[in-house]
Scaffold this motif. Structure first.
Motif, PDB file in Angstrom:
ATOM      1  N   ILE A  35       0.870  -1.182   0.000  1.00 59.36           N
ATOM      2  CA  ILE A  35       0.000   0.000   0.000  1.00 59.36           C
ATOM      3  C   ILE A  35       0.903   1.226   0.000  1.00 59.36           C
ATOM      4  CG2 ILE A  35      -1.762   1.309   1.261  1.00 59.36           C
ATOM      5  CD1 ILE A  35      -2.605  -1.300   2.611  1.00 59.36           C
ATOM      6  N   GLY A  36       0.557   2.232  -0.792  1.00 62.15           N
ATOM      7  CA  GLY A  36       1.288   3.503  -0.778  1.00 62.15           C
ATOM      8  C   GLY A  36       2.628   3.416  -1.486  1.00 62.15           C
ATOM      9  N   GLY A  37       3.637   3.995  -0.868  1.00 63.69           N
ATOM     10  CA  GLY A  37       4.981   3.983  -1.436  1.00 63.69           C
ATOM     11  C   GLY A  37       5.343   5.235  -2.214  1.00 63.69           C
ATOM     12  N   GLN A  38       4.386   6.131  -2.465  1.00 68.98           N
ATOM     13  CA  GLN A  38       4.671   7.334  -3.239  1.00 68.98           C
ATOM     14  C   GLN A  38       5.486   8.332  -2.400  1.00 68.98           C
ATOM     15  OE1 GLN A  38       1.549   6.273  -2.610  1.00 68.98           O
ATOM     16  NE2 GLN A  38       0.840   5.380  -4.547  1.00 68.98           N
ATOM     17  N   THR A  39       6.354   9.078  -3.040  1.00 68.39           N
ATOM     18  CA  THR A  39       7.154  10.104  -2.357  1.00 68.39           C
ATOM     19  C   THR A  39       7.243  11.350  -3.229  1.00 68.39           C
ATOM     20  OG1 THR A  39       9.263   9.357  -3.286  1.00 68.39           O
ATOM     21  CG2 THR A  39       8.556   8.334  -1.212  1.00 68.39           C
ATOM     22  N   ASP A  40       7.511  12.476  -2.586  1.00 71.61           N
ATOM     23  CA  ASP A  40       7.735  13.742  -3.283  1.00 71.61           C
ATOM     24  C   ASP A  40       8.840  14.469  -2.528  1.00 71.61           C
ATOM     25  OD1 ASP A  40       7.707  16.394  -4.191  1.00 71.61           O
ATOM     26  OD2 ASP A  40       5.567  16.326  -4.662  1.00 71.61           O
TER      27      ASP A  40
END
Length: 506
Positions: free
Chosen positions: A342-347
């Motif tokens: 689940i998720g894992g996105q970064t900025d």
């Protein structure tokens, strides 16, 4: 309150603890050529000790006045506090007000409600030989206290120890974290206008300034941070035989049993892991559960994340950001452990890391070797509760152990067979809401306790006092030489403690 400011903004590092600074004037923070080659904080610590020796914090009236002033600071500066922590890590107003203001205000009020009774001498039981004497414990301040705070709850984790130090009658030097720079500025510039300038001081800066502070002799040190730096602080305290409290955190395990209310578990796990973007020492750090439970838990965790933060948590006003570029890079690297479920996105620009769940995580991988301190929740599968307990006990003792199950016997089984600073059954982090419970670690997760009366006791020296009459020398003569068997018998009969309920069979 005196403020010593420094423009140094150094990251926390062991090798930064060096004596290479030029002294400053204690009132202005400017370089003092006459004091060149000396520690820059000698005068500041000395002035605080002078105030303590003069008895400025001894009376209950003075302690109450300073606690009330601290309460006014929280009330008057609510919005600047919210703005500061929002600037540092975009902490949502709800989370900021709860953790940085309300919990501290509760602590202040609880102490004000009880301080007079806590300060009273505590009379103790006496044996036959001391029946005509007065025996009691007096709670005295240690003297000059150093409080070193962290960046994740930059006001809360300075002010709650400060409440206890004030309650116990100490003078205090406060060192806020330079990493949460907006809150550091607020503490340095605004808090001094509320407290007695003779008894309290703020020093700003990074590890270099902290190193120089620790060269001075304090009467008590309170440090919150990582175990690595905690060892440095403890070594510095040892040079002066200074007592201390260390609040160090760690990897808090959470066992989820097959018998549980699945969505409630998911809701509480996501809240605990994602509060302050996971930058909380009490947060559940990893989950232990069966493979079957993992498959059931993942959809419930996904639903909880969506319910809390919407389909794109990056757009949610209720999700904080990582404190610094360095921390962001460290946390992002942990996403390589196991597999992102689940998720894992970064900025990187926003220092945003999405609420993330990792599966297929091995105990040897980085996410299981260090405290995560971010919104990432690894799941490690185990066969049963005994395997989970063995896993927990094979590692350093954590700040908290959590267990989720509808089986009360299982809750107590985990409680009895594990060791940690605190324990939570069927919820995460809520134990910190009670001023009646102590907060503190054990082993690698810390040393010492605080909150409520535990804070008062932590910052108080419990002095044993026995007041005797100058007369009745015939009784005292029993202990004087020359010694005889008769004297020994009389001394034993008047001083020996017998076990309750014991008897002798003839």
């Amino acid at each position: 309150m005196i403020v010593c400011r420094s423009k140094t903004r150094l990251t926390e590092a062991t090798n930064a603890f060096k004596d290479n600074s030029v002294p400053q004037n204690r009132d202005t923070g400017k370089m003092d050529s006459k004091a060149a080659g000396m520690n820059p904080y000698v005068g500041l610590v000395s002035s605080l000790r002078d105030a303590w020796l003069a008895g400025k914090m001894r009376t209950v009236e003075q302690r109450v006045s300073q606690l009330e002033a601290l309460g006014r600071f929280l009330d008057d500066k609510k919005q600047p506090i919210l703005d500061a922590v929002a600037s540092d890590m975009r902490k949502p107003p709800f989370e900021a007000e709860l953790s940085e203001i309300i919990l501290v205000r509760n602590e202040v009020n609880h102490v004000l409600n009880n301080l007079s009774s806590w300060m009273k001498d505590e009379f103790v039981d006496k044996n036959l030989v001391t029946q005509l004497d007065t025996a009691f414990i007096r709670k005295e301040p240690y003297g000059v206290v150093l409080i070193i705070g962290p960046w994740n709850y930059p006001l809360h984790l300075i002010l709650i120890p400060l409440v206890g130090a004030i309650a116990a009658g100490n003078c205090v030097l406060i060192k806020p974290s330079e990493i949460s720079s907006s809150t550091e500025t607020l503490v340095a510039e605004v808090l001094p206008t509320y407290l007695d300038r003779d008894c309290f001081a703020v020093v700003t800066g990074g590890p270099e300034e902290t190193s120089q502070l620790l060269e001075n002799k304090f009467d008590y040190i309170f440090f919150t941070g990582s175990p690595r730096v905690g060892k440095i602080v403890m070594a510095a305290a040892a040079k002066h035989l200074t007592p201390l409290t260390l609040e160090l955190g760690g990897k808090n395990p959470c066992y989820v049993a097959d018998e549980c209310d699945l969505q409630n578990v998911a809701n509480r796990l996501v809240w605990g892991r994602c509060f302050n973007a996971g930058q909380t020492c009490l947060a559940p750090d990893y989950v232990l559960c069966s493979m079957e439970m993992q498959e059931k838990l993942l959809p419930a965790l996904r639903r909880a994340i969506t319910d809390f933060f919407g389909p794109n948590p990056q757009e949610s006003p209720d999700f904080a950001r990582i404190i610094s570029d360095r921390e962001f890079q460290r946390i992002r690297a942990l996403l390589g452990s196991g597999r992102v479920a689940i998720g894992g996105q970064t900025d990187e620009r926003e220092r945003y890391v999405a609420p993330t769940v990792l599966v297929d995580v091995q105990p040897s991988e980085p996410a299981m070797q260090e405290e995560i301190f971010g919104p990432i929740l690894p799941i490690v599968t185990v066969g049963n509760v005994d395997e989970a307990i063995a896993f927990i006990n094979s590692r350093e003792r954590p700040l908290a152990v959590y267990v989720f199950t509808s089986n009360n016997k299982l809750v107590h089984r985990v409680l009895e067979r594990t060791s940690s600073g605190g324990f939570g059954g069927n919820d995460a982090m809520m134990q910190m809401m009670l001023v009646s419970l102590p907060f503190g670690g054990i082993g690698n997760s810390g040393l010492g306790l605080y909150h409520g009366k535990f804070s008062f006791d932590t910052f108080s020296h419990h002095r044993a006092c026995l007041l005797r009459n100058m007369g009745l020398e015939a009784m005292n003569a029993l202990r004087y030489p020359p010694y005889t068997e008769r004297k020994m018998g009389l001394v034993l009969s008047t001083s020996r403690i017998k076990r309750s309920g014991s008897c002798t069979l003839l």
